[in-house]
Scaffold this motif. Sequence first.
Motif: not given
Length: 296
Positions: A162-168
């Motif tokens: 979830g820290m990746h901006p393209y992952v929610v």
Amino acid sequence: MWSPFLMRRHRFVAGWFAALLCIVCLHLYFTFNTVEKSQTAGHRRKLKLQHEEKLQAEDRKNGDRIVAGENQSAIKKYDQVQQSRKASAENNAHNRPGQQESSHSSGLLSNPHETQSAFTNGRKDRKLYEPPPNESPSKRLPQAIMIGTGKCGTRALLEYLGMHPYVVHASREVHFFDRDENFDQGLGWYRAQMPTSYSNQVTIEKSPAYVEHERSAPEIYKMNKTIRLIWVVKDPVVRLMSAVALQQSATPRHFYLERINGTLAIKKYNNAVNRGKYIVHLRKWLKFFPLSQASQ
């Protein structure tokens, strides 16, 4: 009669006087020497500070020269670009009268300071995430599901992803496919539990109980045949010890162990134990999701 006595007395006094004189001289010598050394050290420190200030002043002058040179270089580049634009505009006006090229349409800045900023800060202005243009966020079915296994670090992995901006990811375990009260509400209810996202983001849901439930694999396949499945495993004995540590009973070992013909053994029909039988669950999932899909 008195002369020898007086001679000895004068010698004694003379000796004491000479010793006292030596002590005074030594004291004066060391005192003046210490003062001189202190003054010399202070003078050296003063010279050193002056030398450092001089070097700093020279560095500032050199830095100002470098900055001035960079500014001049940026302004020179700007002038060259302006001349090129002017020549291009004249050619366009000659070829197509009445049409003028806008400075904004060409993507060039009309200020030399802005031009310099564009040269130096181009990468700093980049964003970590940019949503697609003219798109509003909406709730979508997950493109990846973390199906198991409990007490193997699934929550930690989900937070790291979830820290990746393209992952929610969903904020909680939804338990849609393994609980009847949730599954009966349909995929619309399942979609409503997901966070809002854009089309260029990946939505992940985590419910570690999916891996052992009979309905999960076929229903997830019906929902999305190309979905990505994340399965986290570790040493089954270590995983079982983590599960035991969560039990509230004073003697949690009795919940997992039993005696068979006088021999202590693990209970066969215990969910916490069965979750560690990875090969049994893997065979069920491979009926719907072949390993070759992982390389696609």
